[in-house]
Design a protein around this motif. Structure first.
Motif, PDB file in Angstrom:
ATOM      1  N   ARG A  20       1.012  -1.184   0.069  1.00 50.63           N
ATOM      2  CA  ARG A  20       0.112   0.074  -0.059  1.00 50.63           C
ATOM      3  C   ARG A  20       0.987   1.178  -0.037  1.00 50.63           C
ATOM      4  NH1 ARG A  20      -2.992   0.936  -2.169  1.00 50.63           N
ATOM      5  NH2 ARG A  20      -4.313   2.311  -0.863  1.00 50.63           N
ATOM      6  N   LEU A  21       2.051   1.257   0.694  1.00 44.22           N
ATOM      7  CA  LEU A  21       2.850   2.532   0.831  1.00 44.22           C
ATOM      8  C   LEU A  21       3.401   2.612  -0.818  1.00 44.22           C
ATOM      9  CD1 LEU A  21       4.972   1.858   4.030  1.00 44.22           C
ATOM     10  CD2 LEU A  21       3.299   3.872   3.436  1.00 44.22           C
ATOM     11  N   ARG A  37       0.604   4.217  -2.736  1.00 46.18           N
ATOM     12  CA  ARG A  37       0.300   5.681  -2.261  1.00 46.18           C
ATOM     13  C   ARG A  37       1.361   6.607  -2.707  1.00 46.18           C
ATOM     14  NH1 ARG A  37      -3.916   6.225   1.609  1.00 46.18           N
ATOM     15  NH2 ARG A  37      -3.096   8.142   2.244  1.00 46.18           N
ATOM     16  N   LEU A  38       2.663   6.216  -2.673  1.00 40.43           N
ATOM     17  CA  LEU A  38       3.734   6.999  -2.590  1.00 40.43           C
ATOM     18  C   LEU A  38       4.589   6.874  -3.926  1.00 40.43           C
ATOM     19  CD1 LEU A  38       5.330   6.888   1.114  1.00 40.43           C
ATOM     20  CD2 LEU A  38       3.743   8.610   0.041  1.00 40.43           C
ATOM     21  N   ARG A  70       5.540  11.900   7.961  1.00 33.00           N
ATOM     22  CA  ARG A  70       4.804  11.659   6.822  1.00 33.00           C
ATOM     23  C   ARG A  70       4.582  10.072   6.499  1.00 33.00           C
ATOM     24  NH1 ARG A  70       5.853  12.263   0.044  1.00 33.00           N
ATOM     25  NH2 ARG A  70       3.875  11.793  -0.419  1.00 33.00           N
ATOM     26  N   LEU A  71       5.568   9.249   6.749  1.00 33.97           N
ATOM     27  CA  LEU A  71       5.318   8.029   7.064  1.00 33.97           C
ATOM     28  C   LEU A  71       4.130   7.529   8.006  1.00 33.97           C
ATOM     29  CD1 LEU A  71       8.942   6.706   6.482  1.00 33.97           C
ATOM     30  CD2 LEU A  71       7.285   6.272   4.673  1.00 33.97           C
ATOM     31  N   THR A  96       1.717   9.162   9.024  1.00 31.54           N
ATOM     32  CA  THR A  96       0.348   9.628   8.399  1.00 31.54           C
ATOM     33  C   THR A  96       0.009   8.674   7.526  1.00 31.54           C
ATOM     34  OG1 THR A  96       0.772  12.000   8.922  1.00 31.54           O
ATOM     35  CG2 THR A  96      -0.686  11.582   7.620  1.00 31.54           C
ATOM     36  N   GLU A  97       0.827   8.435   6.573  1.00 28.24           N
ATOM     37  CA  GLU A  97       0.528   7.276   5.478  1.00 28.24           C
ATOM     38  C   GLU A  97      -0.027   6.247   5.802  1.00 28.24           C
ATOM     39  OE1 GLU A  97       0.062   7.835   2.171  1.00 28.24           O
ATOM     40  OE2 GLU A  97       0.697   9.860   2.244  1.00 28.24           O
ATOM     41  N   ALA A 144      -3.327   6.457   7.588  1.00 30.55           N
ATOM     42  CA  ALA A 144      -4.332   6.284   6.609  1.00 30.55           C
ATOM     43  C   ALA A 144      -4.600   4.640   6.061  1.00 30.55           C
ATOM     44  CB  ALA A 144      -4.070   7.204   5.506  1.00 30.55           C
ATOM     45  N   ILE A 145      -3.526   3.915   5.886  1.00 30.83           N
ATOM     46  CA  ILE A 145      -3.613   2.879   5.209  1.00 30.83           C
ATOM     47  C   ILE A 145      -4.467   1.799   6.019  1.00 30.83           C
ATOM     48  CG2 ILE A 145      -2.033   0.781   4.671  1.00 30.83           C
ATOM     49  CD1 ILE A 145      -0.153   2.613   3.417  1.00 30.83           C
TER      50      ILE A 145
END
Length: 334
Positions: A58-59, A62-63, A272-273, A275-276, A279-280
């Motif tokens: 998922r990372l 998203r990134l 940032r990681l 937060t991501e 959300a995941i």
């Protein structure tokens, strides 16, 4: 001094403000610009590996950069954890940390562990999971009570496997021995996969593992679940009783898995990681995958999620808790 003079003197300083803001918040600007490694300090097929692959997929989506899982097993997770602790602190080497190498080992390997808590920075707790005690189907027991009775009738004849010395699974087995007053020999393996193969084949009579990596073998009958180590039953295996229900309330242990980074990693990247990943974990698809494996949401923040600061508080409490367990149980490693 006239207003125009003051403005003229202040102008250079004001001109610097956008740059300062970018320097403070821009540590994450453009991150990631290349592939990121997510180190798993255990062998493939275990819960640590499974959780890492769910998050890394998922990372990456998203990134927009590959998040590659890299297995570096050894010494109950210490090898991979030390590798990340000493890696370049740029956000491109991360660690899927566990309760073992992230909490238990600081006491269990005291004086021999090559890294310390302050060498790693917390990013996000991914999931918490029950441990499950299981037996090979050929062993003539169907409950944890029956296993304990069998062990007392056959002292020293039973062996229990874990994914490594010093893991929460090893310590859970030691807690059972202490609570039940039985002699069972611990056999450490280099990961959950090899351990479960030997239990399924009957070469080891029983084992302790995190539920996510064992649940498939339990569901298809290759392993016989005797108890889960949480206060309440898990929805993933509702017919399996807890250790407390079986008469051993002191055998309570929950595994956890979370992302850490080298301690000097820029804070904006950590945030940032975090937060991501938060959300995941709240995505319905991710929640369903984790729940199907028997995992639970982090529940570190008021909305049931995670954050770097909340994970840091959690890890420090776990280090204290498991330090006490190790000392009381007498668990040791060679």
């Amino acid at each position: 001094m006239t207003l125009s003079r003051r403005a003229a003197l202040a102008a250079p300083a004001l001109a610097l403000l956008p740059g300062l803001a970018r320097a403070q918040a821009g540590g994450a600007a453009g991150y990631p610009a290349r592939p990121v490694r997510l180190v798993v300090p255990f062998t493939p097929a275990g819960t640590t590996d499974v959780a890492a692959r769910i998050i890394s997929e998922r990372l990456q989506s998203r990134l927009g950069q590959p998040f590659t899982v890299e297995n570096r097993p050894g010494a109950g997770g210490n090898v991979g954890s030390d590798y990340v602790a000493k890696a370049e602190a740029d956000g491109y080497t991360l660690l899927m940390q566990t309760v073992s190498s992230g909490a238990i080992n600081y006491t269990l390997y005291e004086g021999r562990i090559p890294y310390k808590p302050d060498d790693l920075a917390e990013v996000a707790l991914v999931t918490r999971v029950p441990n499950v005690i299981f037996a090979t189907p050929s062993l003539p027991v169907r409950t944890l009570r029956e296993l304990v009775a069998y062990a007392k009738a056959n002292p020293g004849k039973l062996n229990f496997g874990s994914s490594g010395a010093g893991t929460s699974l090893h310590v859970t087995g030691e807690l059972l021995k202490m609570e039940a007053g039985v002699q069972i020999t611990h056999v450490p393996f280099r990961g959950a996969g090899p351990m479960m193969i030997d239990v399924m084949a009957g070469r080891i009579e029983m084992g302790v593992d995190n539920l996510p990596s064992a649940i498939g073998h339990i569901r298809d009958g290759r392993l016989r679940a005797l108890a889960v180590t949480t206060k309440t039953r898990t929805p993933a295996l509702p017919d399996v009783p807890t250790t407390a229900e079986e008469g051993f309330p002191g055998v309570e242990a929950t595994g956890w898995f979370g992302i850490q980074a080298p301690a000097r990693t820029p804070r904006p990247i950590i945030e940032r990681l975090g937060t991501e990943i938060d959300a995941i974990l709240k995505e319905p698809g991710t929640k369903a995958k984790i729940a199907d494996l028997g995992g639970m949401m982090p529940e570190l923040t008021p909305d049931g999620g995670t954050s770097p600061a909340a994970f840091t508080t959690f890890v420090r409490a776990e280090i204290r808790k498991w330090g006490d367990v190790v000392r009381k149980s007498g668990a040791t490693v060679e």
